[in-house]
Scaffold this active site. Structure first.
Site, short mmCIF file in Angstrom:
data_model
loop_
_atom_site.label_atom_id
_atom_site.label_comp_id
_atom_site.label_asym_id
_atom_site.label_seq_id
_atom_site.Cartn_x
_atom_site.Cartn_y
_atom_site.Cartn_z
N LYS A 75 0.85 -1.20 0.00
CA LYS A 75 0.00 0.00 0.00
C LYS A 75 0.88 1.25 0.00
CE LYS A 75 -3.89 1.95 2.68
NZ LYS A 75 -4.74 1.76 3.89
N SER A 150 -9.65 1.52 3.16
CA SER A 150 -8.87 2.35 2.29
C SER A 150 -7.80 1.59 1.50
CB SER A 150 -8.16 3.43 3.12
OG SER A 150 -7.31 2.84 4.07
N SER A 174 -9.68 -0.96 7.33
CA SER A 174 -9.22 -0.81 5.96
C SER A 174 -8.51 -2.01 5.35
CB SER A 174 -8.29 0.38 5.84
OG SER A 174 -9.05 1.56 5.82
N1 GLN Z 1 -12.97 3.61 6.83
C1 GLN Z 1 -12.31 4.05 8.02
C2 GLN Z 1 -11.95 5.52 7.88
O1 GLN Z 1 -12.31 6.08 6.92
C3 GLN Z 1 -11.12 3.21 8.30
C4 GLN Z 1 -9.93 3.59 7.56
C5 GLN Z 1 -8.74 2.72 7.85
O2 GLN Z 1 -8.87 1.68 8.47
N2 GLN Z 1 -7.59 3.20 7.45
O3 GLN Z 1 -11.35 6.08 8.73
#
Ligand code: GLN
Length: 483
Positions: A75, A150, A174
């Site tokens: 990532k 994400s 994410s």
């Molecule tokens: N969807 C969550 C957010 O927007 C989690 C994001 C993540 O785990 N990096 O913060």
């Protein structure tokens, strides 16, 4: 679809049926070919990957690591020396970190070959990958739909068969959420299990690097390589790293799995519920005992998570000022204007929303009402889990309330987007591990996943439960877009 997993690739290489070069080349070819459809990679490093293969070829056979010749995707918020780390943001753009994240160091030492950096929501903020400054990632099962976020690029790359495994990061879900929407396995380990050194910070008390793969065994292999104490990250724990692969085979008989029924109510899609219920039945048939557990504070998790995560983000993102990293706005009359313009032009809308929210909940007068309250509820949630884990080894829930939604469907409604994390962000708040596994397809042919959470350092248990399920109910469907 290429049936590639670490073990079979390793065996084929040992038997001389294929070579690291052939494996890595076909992975690079697939990444390049499918990127038009998926936008999963922000950078594909053909030259660097092939150089690595040459080094591996030249090394003595007995120095081959556990991941020798295995292609892997990282990532774009995890630092790899010589490659970009944009975090999906214009503010970092083509910024190249001068060092490797500890997880990356360890992958390299085990012989893995990094083929590129994957697209993600800007600074890992999002649940659909539509917050990337470089365009959304598309779901290999249906390119009109989101892969989840994400870490959507890493999830799509594994789901499409480009790489057997990939790294993501999980602050509120994410890794598990995109794993679920893409029909693969995703693990978020215990807080402190994998070093965060070289992972660009979002919510430091929640962030963990997580692993995507097509089965629990591969995830165990990668976890065994990258887990453990790191002098560069004081929050890593001095807990021994077990041999996850040998633990995986242990019998499941007598395991107790807790089901928090109150989480199966409102907002959960009927097809997802039915499929997760059948996973529960599958465990019963495998000899597990199913018990009811309660998590009375779980209903507050979204509110608590979005206060704590934004508070920490507002502080962590203060460092992007146009001086130290990446992008700087042109033609500013003076320093403060340069900071302002850089941040205005460099950050996207969701990141700005989070910085404002986080600054607000930390500001004098509101700190007590929001931030401190949220921390108190976080402690209560931890107690809920401690109580629940006195009755069971693992807790089973859906991973996401729905299957993959359409691109654009939720972009105008941040709250409905935030609700995607309802089953996952509790684990980050408590610091416990969670894994998402595919358990079926919807009538429309989209993957459905379920989640197992365990107490601190229970990764061996989670992987064993996951493996037992996979053996009994292999997920053999393939996405439309695949290598
Ligand atoms: N969807 C969550 C957010 O927007 C989690 C994001 C993540 O785990 N990096 O913060």
């Amino acid at each position: 679809m290429r049936e590639t997993d670490i073990e079979s690739l390793g065996e084929q290489m040992t038997r001389g049926e294929t070579t690291a070069r052939a494996v890595v080349e076909s992975s690079l070819d697939a990444a390049e070919k499918l990127n038009h459809a998926l936008n999963a990679f922000l950078q594909i490093d053909r030259a660097g990957a092939l150089r690595r293969v040459e080094e591996l070829d030249a090394a003595a056979d007995d120095s081959r690591g556990a991941l020798a010749g295995i292609p892997i995707a990282i990532k774009d918020n995890i630092c790899v020396r010589g490659l970009q780390a944009s975090c999906g943001s214009r503010i970092l753009g083509a910024y190249q970190p001068p060092y490797n994240a500890t997880a990356v160091e360890r992958l390299n030492a085990a012989g893995a070959v990094i083929i590129g950096k994957t697209n993600c929501d800007e600074f890992a903020m999002g649940s659909s990958n539509e917050n990337s400054a470089f365009g959304p990632v598309r779901n290999p099962w249906d390119t009109e739909r989101v892969p989840g976020g994400s870490s959507g690029g890493s999830a799509a790359a594994v789901a499409a068969g480009i790489v057997p495994v990939a790294l993501g990061s999980d602050t509120g879900g994410s890794v598990r959420q995109p794993a679920s929407l893409c029909g693969i396995v995703g693990l978020k380990p215990t807080y402190g299990r994998i070093s965060r050194y070289g992972l660009v910070a979002f919510g430091s008390s929640l962030d963990q690097i997580g692993i995507f793969g097509r089965n629990a065994r591969d995830i165990g292999t990668v976890l065994g390589v990258i887990a453990g104490r790191d002098a560069h990250d004081a929050t890593t724990a001095n807990v021994p790293v077990p041999d996850y692969k040998s633990e995986i085979e242990r019998e499941l008989e007598g395991a107790r799995i807790g089901v928090p029924r109150e989480l199966f109510g409102e907002g959960l899609d009927a097809e997802v519920r039915a499929s997760v219920e059948s996973a529960i039945e599958a465990y019963r048939e495998l000899g597990a005992e199913i018990v009811d557990v309660e998590l009375p504070h779980a209903k507050y998790c979204i509110a608590v998570y979005y206060i704590i995560a934004t508070a920490e983000a507002s502080s962590n993102l203060a460092r992007f000022d146009g001086v130290r990293y990446g992008f700087r706005a042109e033609e500013s009359p003076e320093l403060r204007a340069m900071y302002r313009r850089t941040r205005d032009e460099g950050f996207g809308a969701e990141v700005k929303r989070r910085i404002m929210l986080g600054t607000y909940v930390l500001s004098s007068g509101y700190y007590e009402a929001y931030y401190r309250k949220a921390q108190q509820v976080r402690t209560l949630l931890k107690h809920d889990f401690e109580q629940a884990f006195m009755q069971c080894e693992a807790i089973l829930t859906p991973t996401t309330p729905t299957t993959a939604f359409h691109l654009g469907e939720k972009t105008n409604d941040p709250l409905s987007m935030y609700l995607n994390d309802i089953y996952t962000c509790t684990a980050n708040l408590a610091g416990i591990p969670g894994i998402s596994l595919p358990c079926g397809l919807s009538g429309g042919g989209l993957p459905i996943g379920f989640q197992l959470m365990g107490t601190y350092w229970s990764e061996p248990t989670l992987l064993r439960l996951a493996h037992a399920y996979e053996q009994a109910h292999p997920f053999t469907s393939h996405p439309r877009v695949s290598a």
